[in-house]
Structure formats: C-alpha cells, structure tokens
Design a protein around this motif. Sequence first.
Motif, short mmCIF file in Angstrom:
data_model
loop_
_atom_site.label_atom_id
_atom_site.label_comp_id
_atom_site.label_asym_id
_atom_site.label_seq_id
_atom_site.Cartn_x
_atom_site.Cartn_y
_atom_site.Cartn_z
N GLU A 54 26.37 -55.70 -23.49
CA GLU A 54 27.36 -56.70 -23.11
C GLU A 54 28.09 -57.24 -24.34
O GLU A 54 27.49 -57.38 -25.41
N PRO A 55 29.37 -57.55 -24.22
CA PRO A 55 30.10 -58.13 -25.36
C PRO A 55 29.59 -59.55 -25.66
O PRO A 55 29.02 -60.21 -24.79
N PRO A 56 29.79 -60.03 -26.88
CA PRO A 56 29.34 -61.38 -27.23
C PRO A 56 30.01 -62.45 -26.37
O PRO A 56 31.19 -62.33 -26.02
N LYS A 57 29.24 -63.48 -26.02
CA LYS A 57 29.78 -64.61 -25.27
C LYS A 57 30.09 -65.78 -26.20
O LYS A 57 30.27 -66.92 -25.74
N PHE A 58 30.12 -65.53 -27.50
CA PHE A 58 30.47 -66.53 -28.49
C PHE A 58 31.36 -65.88 -29.54
O PHE A 58 31.48 -64.65 -29.58
N ASP A 59 31.97 -66.68 -30.38
CA ASP A 59 32.89 -66.17 -31.40
C ASP A 59 32.08 -65.75 -32.63
O ASP A 59 31.68 -66.59 -33.44
N VAL A 60 31.81 -64.45 -32.75
CA VAL A 60 30.99 -63.93 -33.85
C VAL A 60 31.65 -64.22 -35.20
O VAL A 60 30.97 -64.58 -36.17
N LEU A 61 32.96 -64.10 -35.26
CA LEU A 61 33.67 -64.34 -36.52
C LEU A 61 33.51 -65.81 -36.94
O LEU A 61 33.18 -66.11 -38.09
N ALA A 62 33.73 -66.72 -36.00
CA ALA A 62 33.64 -68.15 -36.32
C ALA A 62 32.23 -68.54 -36.73
O ALA A 62 32.03 -69.31 -37.68
N ASN A 128 30.48 -52.35 -33.80
CA ASN A 128 29.44 -53.26 -33.31
C ASN A 128 30.01 -54.68 -33.29
O ASN A 128 30.13 -55.31 -34.34
N ALA A 129 30.33 -55.16 -32.10
CA ALA A 129 30.97 -56.47 -31.97
C ALA A 129 30.06 -57.61 -32.37
O ALA A 129 30.51 -58.75 -32.51
N TYR A 130 28.78 -57.33 -32.56
CA TYR A 130 27.82 -58.36 -32.96
C TYR A 130 27.59 -58.39 -34.47
O TYR A 130 26.75 -59.15 -34.95
N ARG A 131 28.33 -57.58 -35.22
CA ARG A 131 28.14 -57.54 -36.67
C ARG A 131 29.42 -57.98 -37.39
O ARG A 131 30.51 -57.50 -37.08
N CYS A 132 29.25 -58.86 -38.38
CA CYS A 132 30.38 -59.34 -39.18
C CYS A 132 30.13 -59.03 -40.65
O CYS A 132 29.00 -59.20 -41.14
N TYR A 133 31.17 -58.59 -41.33
CA TYR A 133 31.11 -58.33 -42.78
C TYR A 133 32.01 -59.35 -43.49
O TYR A 133 33.01 -59.80 -42.96
N TRP A 134 31.65 -59.66 -44.74
CA TRP A 134 32.52 -60.48 -45.59
C TRP A 134 32.17 -60.24 -47.06
O TRP A 134 31.11 -59.68 -47.39
N PHE A 135 33.06 -60.67 -47.94
CA PHE A 135 32.85 -60.59 -49.39
C PHE A 135 32.33 -61.93 -49.90
O PHE A 135 32.61 -62.99 -49.33
N GLU A 136 31.60 -61.88 -51.01
CA GLU A 136 31.21 -63.08 -51.74
C GLU A 136 31.36 -62.83 -53.24
O GLU A 136 31.08 -61.73 -53.72
N ARG A 137 31.80 -63.88 -53.96
CA ARG A 137 31.92 -63.80 -55.42
C ARG A 137 31.34 -65.11 -55.98
O ARG A 137 32.02 -66.11 -56.09
N TRP A 138 30.06 -65.08 -56.30
CA TRP A 138 29.35 -66.30 -56.69
C TRP A 138 29.77 -66.78 -58.08
O TRP A 138 30.07 -65.98 -58.97
N HIS A 165 30.23 -58.88 -54.08
CA HIS A 165 29.41 -58.02 -53.22
C HIS A 165 29.82 -58.26 -51.77
O HIS A 165 30.58 -59.17 -51.45
N ILE A 166 29.30 -57.42 -50.88
CA ILE A 166 29.55 -57.55 -49.45
C ILE A 166 28.29 -58.06 -48.76
O ILE A 166 27.19 -57.64 -49.11
N MET A 167 28.48 -58.96 -47.82
CA MET A 167 27.40 -59.41 -46.95
C MET A 167 27.70 -58.96 -45.52
O MET A 167 28.86 -58.76 -45.15
N SER A 168 26.66 -58.80 -44.72
CA SER A 168 26.86 -58.59 -43.29
C SER A 168 25.77 -59.32 -42.53
O SER A 168 24.67 -59.53 -43.04
N ALA A 169 26.11 -59.73 -41.30
CA ALA A 169 25.15 -60.38 -40.43
C ALA A 169 25.23 -59.76 -39.05
O ALA A 169 26.33 -59.59 -38.50
N ASN A 170 24.08 -59.37 -38.52
CA ASN A 170 23.97 -58.86 -37.16
C ASN A 170 23.45 -59.98 -36.26
O ASN A 170 22.35 -60.49 -36.47
#
Length: 263
Positions: A54-62, A128-138, A165-170
């Motif tokens: 099933e697709p996410p019922k919440f805003d994964v990006l937000a 994968n609609a439940y996975r988000c990627y982003w960059f980080e530069r500490w 580097h790149i982070m991702s969250a499932n």
Amino acid sequence: MRQSIYYTALAGCALSSEALNVFAPLKPPSKTYAGPPPSKVNTESWLDVLQYDEPPKFDVLAKSIEFANCKTFDEIGDFFAEDYVFRGPIIGPITSDDVRNAQEGFNIQNAYPNLETRPFGFTIDPDNAYRCYWFERWEGTNTEGVKLGPMDLPPTNNDVKLPTHIMSANWTPEGKIKYACLSNPLDRFEGTTNGAGAVFGLLVGAGVQSGNVSVGSSALRFQQRLFHAIGGFGRNWSVEEKIPKWWKSKARGADPNDNPNDM
C-alpha cells in the motif's frame, strides 16, 4: 542542526529593465525533472521487507525533513521503530540505543556544541515510496574535549567542515523509521578532515588520526572486533541478540558484503 532566498538590487540606477540588470533574480528552469521511470529489473532481496504493497498514508518527504532537522537524540527517539537498524559503510548493524551510547561515549555533541548537519536535496526513492534520500554536509567547531576509550583529548578549537555524504531513511506504514543508512563521503577532497566523514570526520577535527577506514581493511576489522570484545570504545555494531531478526546480513562493521539472498 539543519536551509535561501537571494535578494538583489542595483543601487542608484534608474533603469528597471531586467534585460539590463545583470543582478536580476534567476528565473525557474523551463523544464522540470520528474525522475526516472520505474525499474524494469525484477529481483528478490532480503531487503524487500522494507517494501510495502500500500502507498504511504503520510507525507514521507515532510517527515524525513522533520527527522533530519532534529538536533538531539531526545528529539529523534520517537521516530524510530522498535526494530530500527542503522548501517554505515564501516559501522553497524547497530540499534539506536547503541548509536547514542557510542556518540555520548566520545562526547561528540558536547565537543561540537554548534554542530550542524545541514541537510538538503531531499528526494523520494523512485522504486520505494517509503524511502527518502538526502545530502548532509556537517560542520562545527571543536570547543570541548573528546573521549577515546580511557583517553581525554583537549579541544583543538578548529572550525571543521566534513565532506558531503548521503543519508536515507526507510519508513514503515506506521510512520516510523525501520532502517537508516549513511554513505561514504562523496568527494574525499571536500572539507577539512582529509576525506573522513560523519563521526570519524568529527574525531579527525578533534585531533584523532583516522587511519584506514575502508571496507574490507584487515587491520580495521581486527581492531573493530578487539574493541567489540573488550568494550569501552563504543560499539561498532550491536551484540547479536539486540540486532533485529529482519536484518539478515552477517557482515559486521568493515566486513565485506555477504549475500544473505543465498543463505
């Protein structure tokens, strides 16, 4: 720990034509990129447990943006599922409690009280609609000492910038993070830590020589297992009984990849 509107003006000039104003605001691109088409390669993987019908019922990006901009462990704790796992190139699989204990053992947050992870470029995985990627530069300033086992190192007072580097969250359908992953630095020539990233980069900024932190390094793997056995340096991975059952890979820390699909 974590975003720009550009204002321009040409003082003392009566001309208002954008054609003559080299400082005019940039116009948005005429074309947008909607991402690649769905993958045409069908494979079976032990990580398919992170896919849902099933697709996410919440805003994964937000939710990912909210998570990535948290400043403390207390803030991020509510985001994690009970069977959460973190994996980096040479760290993990490790639980959220063990990640927290390791970083507190190094005194990282106190050593860099102004630390910012500066996340940007959030995007949803097209497969994968439940996975988000982003960059980080500490970046931050080492104004307090760090602990390395029994050793206390004085602050360097250095301004430190790490390579990106790149982070991702499932995420799960319940809106919790089940798996988070951190990549190697994308550009080892970027920043002030000689290519070392994440916590290792912060330790370099605090005066610790990182040595070889490559996947498969025999010396690093031996050192990690020694420290894992004797304790006192923060865990590189969690003890076996704490690693959730869904995590099938037997590779630990800097071990080369195995193939759980063949097990």
